[in-house]
Design an enzyme around this catalytic site. Structure first.
Site, PDB file in Angstrom:
ATOM      1  N   TYR A   1     -32.739  20.689 -34.188  1.00 40.65           N
ATOM      2  CA  TYR A   1     -31.984  21.235 -33.069  1.00 40.65           C
ATOM      3  C   TYR A   1     -30.502  21.083 -33.339  1.00 40.65           C
ATOM      4  O   TYR A   1     -30.062  20.115 -33.965  1.00 40.65           O
ATOM      5  CB  TYR A   1     -32.347  20.549 -31.743  1.00 40.65           C
ATOM      6  CG  TYR A   1     -32.101  19.066 -31.706  1.00 40.65           C
ATOM      7  CD1 TYR A   1     -30.898  18.545 -31.222  1.00 40.65           C
ATOM      8  CD2 TYR A   1     -33.068  18.165 -32.142  1.00 40.65           C
ATOM      9  CE1 TYR A   1     -30.668  17.181 -31.169  1.00 40.65           C
ATOM     10  CE2 TYR A   1     -32.854  16.795 -32.103  1.00 40.65           C
ATOM     11  CZ  TYR A   1     -31.655  16.314 -31.623  1.00 40.65           C
ATOM     12  OH  TYR A   1     -31.426  14.954 -31.575  1.00 40.65           O
TER      13      TYR A   1
ATOM     14  N   ARG B   1     -26.768   8.697 -46.578  1.00 38.37           N
ATOM     15  CA  ARG B   1     -26.567   9.574 -45.429  1.00 38.37           C
ATOM     16  C   ARG B   1     -26.070  10.957 -45.852  1.00 38.37           C
ATOM     17  O   ARG B   1     -26.443  11.964 -45.239  1.00 38.37           O
ATOM     18  CB  ARG B   1     -25.543   8.952 -44.463  1.00 38.37           C
ATOM     19  CG  ARG B   1     -25.996   7.671 -43.805  1.00 38.37           C
ATOM     20  CD  ARG B   1     -27.078   7.936 -42.768  1.00 38.37           C
ATOM     21  NE  ARG B   1     -26.642   8.867 -41.745  1.00 38.37           N
ATOM     22  CZ  ARG B   1     -26.002   8.512 -40.631  1.00 38.37           C
ATOM     23  NH1 ARG B   1     -25.705   7.238 -40.425  1.00 38.37           N
ATOM     24  NH2 ARG B   1     -25.664   9.410 -39.739  1.00 38.37           N
TER      25      ARG B   1
ATOM     26  N   HIS C   1     -26.125   4.202 -28.907  1.00 36.48           N
ATOM     27  CA  HIS C   1     -26.997   5.328 -29.232  1.00 36.48           C
ATOM     28  C   HIS C   1     -27.759   5.035 -30.536  1.00 36.48           C
ATOM     29  O   HIS C   1     -28.965   5.283 -30.644  1.00 36.48           O
ATOM     30  CB  HIS C   1     -26.147   6.588 -29.390  1.00 36.48           C
ATOM     31  CG  HIS C   1     -26.918   7.860 -29.404  1.00 36.48           C
ATOM     32  ND1 HIS C   1     -27.561   8.359 -28.304  1.00 36.48           N
ATOM     33  CD2 HIS C   1     -27.150   8.757 -30.408  1.00 36.48           C
ATOM     34  CE1 HIS C   1     -28.154   9.502 -28.608  1.00 36.48           C
ATOM     35  NE2 HIS C   1     -27.926   9.752 -29.889  1.00 36.48           N
TER      36      HIS C   1
ATOM     37  N   ASP D   1     -23.905  19.914 -29.316  1.00 38.37           N
ATOM     38  CA  ASP D   1     -22.468  19.766 -29.118  1.00 38.37           C
ATOM     39  C   ASP D   1     -22.207  18.522 -28.287  1.00 38.37           C
ATOM     40  O   ASP D   1     -23.105  17.986 -27.624  1.00 38.37           O
ATOM     41  CB  ASP D   1     -21.893  20.956 -28.335  1.00 38.37           C
ATOM     42  CG  ASP D   1     -21.779  22.214 -29.171  1.00 38.37           C
ATOM     43  OD1 ASP D   1     -21.670  22.102 -30.410  1.00 38.37           O
ATOM     44  OD2 ASP D   1     -21.795  23.304 -28.582  1.00 38.37           O
ATOM     45  N   LYS D   2     -20.963  18.090 -28.266  1.00 36.25           N
ATOM     46  CA  LYS D   2     -20.496  17.105 -27.295  1.00 36.25           C
ATOM     47  C   LYS D   2     -19.731  17.852 -26.198  1.00 36.25           C
ATOM     48  O   LYS D   2     -18.946  18.765 -26.482  1.00 36.25           O
ATOM     49  CB  LYS D   2     -19.576  16.080 -27.965  1.00 36.25           C
ATOM     50  CG  LYS D   2     -20.305  15.077 -28.857  1.00 36.25           C
ATOM     51  CD  LYS D   2     -21.292  14.220 -28.088  1.00 36.25           C
ATOM     52  CE  LYS D   2     -21.866  13.114 -28.952  1.00 36.25           C
ATOM     53  NZ  LYS D   2     -22.874  12.310 -28.230  1.00 36.25           N
TER      54      LYS D   2
ATOM     55  N   GLN E   1     -34.056  10.654 -39.897  1.00 34.70           N
ATOM     56  CA  GLN E   1     -33.149  11.714 -39.483  1.00 34.70           C
ATOM     57  C   GLN E   1     -32.209  12.112 -40.604  1.00 34.70           C
ATOM     58  O   GLN E   1     -31.861  11.308 -41.466  1.00 34.70           O
ATOM     59  CB  GLN E   1     -32.317  11.276 -38.278  1.00 34.70           C
ATOM     60  CG  GLN E   1     -31.330  10.160 -38.586  1.00 34.70           C
ATOM     61  CD  GLN E   1     -30.428   9.827 -37.407  1.00 34.70           C
ATOM     62  OE1 GLN E   1     -30.631  10.293 -36.305  1.00 34.70           O
ATOM     63  NE2 GLN E   1     -29.414   9.007 -37.644  1.00 34.70           N
TER      64      GLN E   1
ATOM     65  N   SER F   1     -25.951  10.769 -24.609  1.00 35.57           N
ATOM     66  CA  SER F   1     -26.662  12.037 -24.418  1.00 35.57           C
ATOM     67  C   SER F   1     -26.578  12.532 -22.984  1.00 35.57           C
ATOM     68  O   SER F   1     -26.253  13.690 -22.726  1.00 35.57           O
ATOM     69  CB  SER F   1     -28.137  11.874 -24.816  1.00 35.57           C
ATOM     70  OG  SER F   1     -28.280  11.675 -26.198  1.00 35.57           O
TER      71      SER F   1
END
Length: 581
Positions: free
Chosen positions: A153, A139, A180, A156-157, A193, A231
């Site tokens: 992209y 990772r 998630h 933010d949270k 990712q 999300s």
């Protein structure tokens, strides 16, 4: 104050977005354009080849739409590397025809929201399972996938009421992140990712870079995630950029408005692949045509390298794209050859192999033209040297498949539950309906042990990634107490048999005799005969052992050979022996 998660960081990332001044480009002389292409290709190629650093990665993409024309991505161990890369580009003739429209600075990140990751942070890397250490390492020191499409992209949270992420208790955030992640794991093998953190480094808190060959898979993933509370309630997103990867050699074609990739860069790849083939021949390594190969040279002693590789090989064998990993002695130490069915799998393995002792050089390439397919159960056709211990090959050699050609390796999950049968079965039936929508789903059933109060949920899949994804849902079933492979040092061998109805009782008696033999065998932990609650002729034997050699001693035994021969008469279908994921 709510507890923040621990994080571990790795390589620094720069996403460099640029537009081309097309008017200036068209007005330039042929000589100026040729020099710009030449210096641009040299810059891009040098950074993809890591001429400026010992580790990291770089790639260039053509961006669709008005926001940019080019994206150059750099991953490097230090910010100094990124700083130098930026300034070196500005010194190229190509830079005079471009303008930076945006950029993003961040660092690869792994967070401690999951239970296993918390153990990594709380107990220290050396105290946890090597597989977890390698996962965290993958990772924070990722390979840039060789997929056609990219999507980037920032995000933010939210911190505005009523949905302030940072006011939530840690456990609630961890639960949301787990759900998630379950969605993302459903796209394993389709979308890759790279997550980077950017608090204090750029305007948003994270950068997300997604890679896929099929662009609709990126759309499907993000659309599905939009409905997830992590999300829908708590995420804010910045601008999205979407593009296609191209080799540095195609820069001139891109600027000329020609289709890319042109295939011209393939000649360079072909030369590298030919050189790789020559090295493999010199080592005496047998690799199946169409494999993607990682070749690692080490100055360490061959026995030391073999010991380290044996642990990796056991993990690699859980993946159906693994074709074999062997160790070869050399004048300077050792060489490791790891063959895979897909380039993406080989790139991932390369990151793990780089951690072997004494590594001095690492090369990747295709042998005979690699494919992007995903055939279950692929292994090296001729196991030799270190691969002689490969458990799949040994089982085939021992005729475990009752004379049927070896070619149906599937992946299974077995989870034990203390819940009552009446509570467990309806929950499993509901999950099974959802699983049946996927082509990779073979079957999911509840089994009950004979002779003791124990139930197991068995879910069989064609690929390891699908099995792992299903595991996230199965773990939420009532009363789950353990997943096979977590109870002992050696992962459970699962043996599935469908008997002819008239021989069912004979099969049960035969198992009792074999069970008596197992009880006295060295390294035997436990073996259960379990029966499908929906079909009494469908039986599952879960056998656990302390070590590989202990298990193999049983499969080499005359008693097992006699049982296999006898089983040909009483079984309605070929036996299925799988390695529990």
């Amino acid at each position: 104050m709510p507890k923040p998660p621990r994080t571990d960081e790795g390589w620094y990332a720069l996403h460099d977005f640029r537009t081309v001044d097309w008017d200036a480009w068209e007005a330039a002389s042929d000589e100026a354009r040729e020099r710009a292409v030449e210096e641009g290709v040299e810059y891009l190629r040098a950074h993809e080849d890591l001429a400026d650093a010992d580790e990291g990665g770089s790639a260039v993409f053509s961006i669709l739409g008005h926001k940019a024309d080019l994206l150059i991505v750099h991953l490097r161990p230090t910010t100094a590397h990124l700083d130098t890369a930026e300034r070196r580009f500005e010194r190229t003739a190509l830079a005079r025809f471009t303008e930076r429209t945006s950029s993003y600075v961040s660092v690869t990140e792994a967070s401690g929201y999951s239970e296993s990751a918390r153990a990594y942070f709380e107990e220290g890397p050396e105290a946890v399972d090597p597989g977890l250490r390698r996962y965290i390492r993958s990772r924070i020191e990722p390979s840039i996938p060789d997929a056609e499409h990219v999507c980037f992209y920032p995000m933010d949270k939210r911190r505005e009421e009523p949905h302030n992420w940072y006011d939530l208790p840690f456990d609630e955030r961890a639960e949301l992140m787990s759900a998630h992640g379950d969605i993302g794991r459903g796209y394993a093998g389709k979308v890759t990712q790279i997550i980077t953190g950017s608090v204090g480094l750029d305007d948003y808190e994270w950068g997300v870079t997604l890679f896929a060959d099929d662009p609709t898979e990126i759309k499907h993933l993000l659309y599905e995630m939009r409905f997830d509370p992590s999300s829908s309630r708590y995420a804010e997103f910045g601008p999205f950029y979407f593009g296609r990867r191209f080799p540095p050699a195609d820069l001139g074609a891109l600027l000329a408005g020609e289709p890319i990739p042109t295939g011209e860069g393939a000649s360079e790849d072909g030369a590298r692949d030919d050189a790789l083939r020559a090295e493999l021949d010199a080592l005496g390594a047998t690799v199946e045509e169409g494999s993607h190969v990682v070749l690692v040279h080490s100055e360490a002693d061959a026995d030391e390298v073999e010991e380290a590789v044996s642990g990796l090989r056991g993990n690699f064998d859980h993946y159906d794209s693994h074709r074999g990993t062997t160790v070869h002695g050399t004048d300077d130490g050792a060489a490791v050859v790891s063959a895979w069915e897909t380039e993406r799998a080989a790139d991932t393995a390369a990151g793990f192999l780089a951690d072997l002792p004494g590594v001095t050089e690492r090369t990747t390439g295709a042998v005979g033209g690699g494919s992007g397919g995903d055939a279950a159960g692929a292994t090296a056709p001729e196991a030799s040297g270190a691969d002689a211990d490969d458990i799949r090959g040994e089982l085939a050699d021992l005729d475990v498949y009752a004379g049927t050609p070896h070619g149906e390796d599937v992946h299974a999950l077995v989870l034990y539950s203390e819940a009552d049968r009446d509570d467990l079965v309806p929950e499993v039936e509901s999950l099974r309906e959802g699983f049946d929508r996927y082509d990779t789903h073979v079957g999911t059933s509840v089994y009950e042990a004979r002779g003791r109060d124990r139930r197991a949920v068995v879910s069989i899949w064609e690929t390891a990634s699908a099995a792992d994804t299903a595991g996230g849902y199965l773990a939420d079933l009532p009363g789950i107490v353990a997943r096979a492979g977590e109870e002992s040092g050696f992962g459970t061998m699962g043996m599935f048999y469908t008997t002819k109805p008239e021989y069912r009782e004979d099969f049960v008696e035969r198992f009792a005799a074999v069970g008596d033999l197992l009880e006295g065998m060295e390294g035997h932990v436990g073996t259960d005969l379990m029966v499908n609650v929906d079909d009494e002729n469908d039986m599952f034997i879960a056998s656990q052992w302390r070590g590989r050699e202990d298990a193999m001693a049983f499969f080499r035994s005359e008693a097992f050979r006699d049982t296999v021969q006898w089983g040909r008469e009483v079984l309605a279908d070929r036996p299925r022996h799988v390695f529990l994921a």
